[in-house]
Design a protein around this motif. Structure first.
Motif, PDB file in Angstrom:
ATOM      1  N   ASP A  85       0.826  -1.202   0.000  1.00  0.00           N
ATOM      2  CA  ASP A  85       0.000   0.000   0.000  1.00  0.00           C
ATOM      3  C   ASP A  85       0.864   1.258   0.000  1.00  0.00           C
ATOM      4  OD1 ASP A  85      -2.642   0.662  -0.252  1.00  0.00           O
ATOM      5  OD2 ASP A  85      -2.939   1.030   1.885  1.00  0.00           O
ATOM      6  N   LEU A  86       1.994   1.210   0.694  1.00  0.00           N
ATOM      7  CA  LEU A  86       2.912   2.355   0.703  1.00  0.00           C
ATOM      8  C   LEU A  86       3.445   2.632  -0.703  1.00  0.00           C
ATOM      9  CD1 LEU A  86       4.611   4.467   2.197  1.00  0.00           C
ATOM     10  CD2 LEU A  86       6.279   2.665   2.692  1.00  0.00           C
ATOM     11  N   TYR A  87       3.865   1.577  -1.392  1.00  0.00           N
ATOM     12  CA  TYR A  87       4.336   1.739  -2.774  1.00  0.00           C
ATOM     13  C   TYR A  87       3.205   2.232  -3.680  1.00  0.00           C
ATOM     14  CZ  TYR A  87       8.175  -1.169  -1.055  1.00  0.00           C
ATOM     15  OH  TYR A  87       9.229  -1.669  -0.333  1.00  0.00           O
ATOM     16  N   ALA A  88       1.997   1.765  -3.399  1.00  0.00           N
ATOM     17  CA  ALA A  88       0.848   2.189  -4.207  1.00  0.00           C
ATOM     18  C   ALA A  88       0.609   3.682  -4.052  1.00  0.00           C
ATOM     19  CB  ALA A  88      -0.386   1.409  -3.781  1.00  0.00           C
ATOM     20  N   PHE A  89       0.698   4.186  -2.837  1.00  0.00           N
ATOM     21  CA  PHE A  89       0.514   5.621  -2.634  1.00  0.00           C
ATOM     22  C   PHE A  89       1.634   6.419  -3.306  1.00  0.00           C
ATOM     23  CE2 PHE A  89      -2.412   4.595   0.942  1.00  0.00           C
ATOM     24  CZ  PHE A  89      -3.464   5.394   0.537  1.00  0.00           C
ATOM     25  N   ALA A  90       2.847   5.882  -3.280  1.00  0.00           N
ATOM     26  CA  ALA A  90       3.941   6.566  -3.974  1.00  0.00           C
ATOM     27  C   ALA A  90       3.658   6.654  -5.475  1.00  0.00           C
ATOM     28  CB  ALA A  90       5.255   5.837  -3.725  1.00  0.00           C
ATOM     29  N   ALA A  91       3.144   5.578  -6.060  1.00  0.00           N
ATOM     30  CA  ALA A  91       2.774   5.598  -7.482  1.00  0.00           C
ATOM     31  C   ALA A  91       1.620   6.567  -7.729  1.00  0.00           C
ATOM     32  CB  ALA A  91       2.396   4.199  -7.947  1.00  0.00           C
ATOM     33  N   THR A  92       0.692   6.643  -6.781  1.00  0.00           N
ATOM     34  CA  THR A  92      -0.437   7.558  -6.922  1.00  0.00           C
ATOM     35  C   THR A  92       0.028   9.009  -6.860  1.00  0.00           C
ATOM     36  OG1 THR A  92      -1.877   5.913  -5.898  1.00  0.00           O
ATOM     37  CG2 THR A  92      -2.712   8.159  -6.017  1.00  0.00           C
ATOM     38  N   VAL A  93       1.001   9.297  -6.010  1.00  0.00           N
ATOM     39  CA  VAL A  93       1.581  10.646  -5.952  1.00  0.00           C
ATOM     40  C   VAL A  93       2.170  11.028  -7.303  1.00  0.00           C
ATOM     41  CG1 VAL A  93       3.452  12.021  -4.974  1.00  0.00           C
ATOM     42  CG2 VAL A  93       2.007  10.645  -3.467  1.00  0.00           C
ATOM     43  N   ALA A  94       2.948  10.096  -7.883  1.00  0.00           N
ATOM     44  CA  ALA A  94       3.545  10.373  -9.194  1.00  0.00           C
ATOM     45  C   ALA A  94       2.470  10.590 -10.248  1.00  0.00           C
ATOM     46  CB  ALA A  94       4.462   9.217  -9.593  1.00  0.00           C
ATOM     47  N   ALA A  95       1.417   9.773 -10.220  1.00  0.00           N
ATOM     48  CA  ALA A  95       0.336   9.921 -11.199  1.00  0.00           C
ATOM     49  C   ALA A  95      -0.384  11.258 -11.020  1.00  0.00           C
ATOM     50  CB  ALA A  95      -0.642   8.761 -11.049  1.00  0.00           C
ATOM     51  N   ALA A  96      -0.611  11.658  -9.768  1.00  0.00           N
ATOM     52  CA  ALA A  96      -1.297  12.932  -9.513  1.00  0.00           C
ATOM     53  C   ALA A  96      -0.481  14.116 -10.034  1.00  0.00           C
ATOM     54  CB  ALA A  96      -1.558  13.078  -8.020  1.00  0.00           C
ATOM     55  N   ILE A  97       0.827  14.053  -9.858  1.00  0.00           N
ATOM     56  CA  ILE A  97       1.678  15.131 -10.360  1.00  0.00           C
ATOM     57  C   ILE A  97       1.607  15.207 -11.882  1.00  0.00           C
ATOM     58  CG2 ILE A  97       4.082  15.880 -10.585  1.00  0.00           C
ATOM     59  CD1 ILE A  97       4.567  14.730  -7.787  1.00  0.00           C
ATOM     60  N   ILE A  98       1.593  14.037 -12.531  1.00  0.00           N
ATOM     61  CA  ILE A  98       1.483  14.010 -14.001  1.00  0.00           C
ATOM     62  C   ILE A  98       0.137  14.574 -14.449  1.00  0.00           C
ATOM     63  CG2 ILE A  98       1.331  12.479 -16.002  1.00  0.00           C
ATOM     64  CD1 ILE A  98       3.346  10.648 -14.603  1.00  0.00           C
ATOM     65  N   VAL A  99      -0.942  14.226 -13.739  1.00  0.00           N
ATOM     66  CA  VAL A  99      -2.266  14.737 -14.091  1.00  0.00           C
ATOM     67  C   VAL A  99      -2.308  16.254 -13.946  1.00  0.00           C
ATOM     68  CG1 VAL A  99      -4.698  14.764 -13.404  1.00  0.00           C
ATOM     69  CG2 VAL A  99      -3.470  12.595 -13.572  1.00  0.00           C
ATOM     70  N   LEU A 100      -1.739  16.754 -12.852  1.00  0.00           N
ATOM     71  CA  LEU A 100      -1.743  18.191 -12.628  1.00  0.00           C
ATOM     72  C   LEU A 100      -0.873  18.928 -13.643  1.00  0.00           C
ATOM     73  CD1 LEU A 100      -1.522  18.367  -8.720  1.00  0.00           C
ATOM     74  CD2 LEU A 100      -3.466  19.063 -10.137  1.00  0.00           C
ATOM     75  N   ALA A 101       0.246  18.319 -14.013  1.00  0.00           N
ATOM     76  CA  ALA A 101       1.187  19.011 -14.902  1.00  0.00           C
ATOM     77  C   ALA A 101       0.788  18.928 -16.365  1.00  0.00           C
ATOM     78  CB  ALA A 101       2.588  18.430 -14.714  1.00  0.00           C
ATOM     79  N   THR A 102       0.199  17.798 -16.778  1.00  0.00           N
ATOM     80  CA  THR A 102      -0.066  17.594 -18.209  1.00  0.00           C
ATOM     81  C   THR A 102      -1.531  17.348 -18.534  1.00  0.00           C
ATOM     82  OG1 THR A 102       0.273  15.189 -18.098  1.00  0.00           O
ATOM     83  CG2 THR A 102       2.238  16.559 -18.420  1.00  0.00           C
ATOM     84  N   GLY A 103      -2.356  17.049 -17.545  1.00  0.00           N
ATOM     85  CA  GLY A 103      -3.747  16.709 -17.806  1.00  0.00           C
ATOM     86  C   GLY A 103      -3.929  15.305 -18.357  1.00  0.00           C
ATOM     87  N   PHE A 104      -2.882  14.457 -18.297  1.00  0.00           N
ATOM     88  CA  PHE A 104      -2.934  13.099 -18.824  1.00  0.00           C
ATOM     89  C   PHE A 104      -3.655  12.209 -17.811  1.00  0.00           C
ATOM     90  CE2 PHE A 104      -0.709   8.918 -19.559  1.00  0.00           C
ATOM     91  CZ  PHE A 104      -1.289   8.672 -20.803  1.00  0.00           C
ATOM     92  N   ALA A 105      -4.977  12.018 -18.026  1.00  0.00           N
ATOM     93  CA  ALA A 105      -5.810  11.305 -17.058  1.00  0.00           C
ATOM     94  C   ALA A 105      -5.474   9.824 -16.977  1.00  0.00           C
ATOM     95  CB  ALA A 105      -7.286  11.481 -17.398  1.00  0.00           C
ATOM     96  N   ARG A 106      -4.910   9.276 -18.048  1.00  0.00           N
ATOM     97  CA  ARG A 106      -4.584   7.841 -18.026  1.00  0.00           C
ATOM     98  C   ARG A 106      -3.458   7.504 -17.032  1.00  0.00           C
ATOM     99  NH1 ARG A 106      -6.017   8.466 -23.544  1.00  0.00           N
ATOM    100  NH2 ARG A 106      -7.566   6.894 -24.229  1.00  0.00           N
TER     101      ARG A 106
END
Length: 381
Positions: free
Chosen positions: A185-206
């Protein structure tokens, strides 16, 4: 050796010297629960409280990664709760028909943890693929805030589990199952943090679905490992880091040991290895001294203290036959070397006769009609 009382002598004649490792079996399994339940309960309460808030945030942010983390945290809490119950029950002393106690409940709990991880990973993979095909808008800011909070919560939960596991003096596959859930779960949240930053920076919802697939891989790896290790224990395989053949050879190389067979090594639970074997000792040697030396060897080099050894003398007749066969085999080898350069086409005309001759002179000891596995004997000089 001194003669025993008549009843004891009859028992020894029926069962050999049947040394059962009395010094090693004197311990009773009155262990207290391995893990400190207070630390486990604190970790479970923290995870449940955060999980409830994460479900609300995941729905509001339309984030599959957050919802998958929340679903995984449910299994975290269940795994820790199961660890609490199992630790208490497994620590009870052996009684009745449960001669080893309930120690193997730990392994059942670990296997349940592994199966739930794999099943949950399959479901999340299906949902992630759907999101890749048909992406949904994701609120990156809320997703990032919750994921960062999740990292902190899981760090604290991991610390609490480490404190709980510190109460145990041995490795526990049950606790490893709970820790595997929280670390995944800790690794999952780390991946979610990275995904959220990508969504905020580029709008890439995938990126949300891609982060979920990363979590799926981690879950499959952790769950598969738990299923594999618990399966080995249920099938009573030898510990993965112990080679039974090498151990049998080492035991046979001890002084005055003529043969070791019926060697079985298995784990009752993690960190509790048991072994049994039938040992034949050279004539006129002290069986009890040999047994004590073997017990010391297994305890010192492999940590095996739950040991049952049946120790007998090699029957005098068999010992003399083996010496005669060994000498005859040496003579045959010498005779073969002298005539090796001669070419006799007739020599290959009766290979079956040669094989039968070899079988007749092969050393044979059939002391156990129902013995299993190979027999180990000292290397010939």
């Amino acid at each position: 050796m001194s003669e025993a009382a008549p009843a004891a002598g009859q028992w020894r004649r029926a069962h050999g010297h049947a040394d059962r490792g009395r010094a090693n079996h004197g311990h009773a399994h009155h262990a207290s629960p391995d893990a400190d339940s207070r630390w486990l309960a604190a970790a479970a309460a923290l995870i449940v409280a955060f999980m409830a808030g994460e479900v609300v945030a995941g729905v509001a942010a339309h984030s599959l990664a957050l919802l998958s983390d929340a679903a995984h945290m449910i299994t975290d809490a269940a795994a820790i709760g199961l660890a609490i119950v199992t630790a208490r029950v497994a620590g009870r002393p052996a009684r009745g028909g449960y001669t080893y106690g309930l120690r193997r409940l730990e392994i059942l709990s670990a296997q349940a943890n592994g199966i739930t991880l794999v099943l949950l990973a399959v479901w999340l993979a299906y949902e992630a693929v759907r999101r890749l095909i048909t992406p949904h808008p994701v609120a990156g800011g809320l997703m990032l805030g919750v994921a960062l909070a999740g990292v902190c919560v899981n760090l604290v939960a991991s610390w609490l589990l480490a404190r709980a596991n510190g109460a145990s003096g041995r490795r526990s596959l049950n606790m490893e199952g709970a820790v595997a859930h929280v670390l995944t779960d800790l690794y999952a949240f780390a991946a979610t943090v990275a995904a959220a930053i990508i969504v905020l920076a580029t709008g890439f919802a995938r990126a949300d679905a891609i982060a979920t697939l990363v979590v799926v891989v981690l879950m499959l790896r952790a769950g598969g490992g738990l299923i594999r290790e618990s399966g080995r224990i249920f099938l009573e395989a030898a510990p993965a880091n112990l080679d039974p053949a090498a151990l049998g050879i080492k035991m046979a190389a001890m002084p005055h040991v003529a043969e070791v067979h019926d060697l079985h090594i298995w784990e009752i639970t993690t960190g509790m290895t048991a072994a049994s074997a039938h040992v034949l000792v050279d004539p006129r040697q002290d069986c009890h001294a040999v047994r004590a030396a073997l017990e010391a060897l297994l305890a010192r080099e492999h940590g095996i203290t739950h040991l049952t050894l049946q120790v007998d003398h090699v029957p005098q007749g068999d010992h003399q036959v083996d010496e005669h066969q060994a000498a005859e085999h040496h003579t045959d080898e010498h005779h073969t070397d002298e005539h090796h350069t001669d070419e006799h086409p007739q020599a290959d005309e009766h290979p079956q006769a040669d094989e039968h001759h070899a079988d007749e002179h092969a050393p044979s000891r059939s002391h156990c009609e129902d013995s299993h596995g190979p027999a180990y004997r000292p290397a010939q000089p």
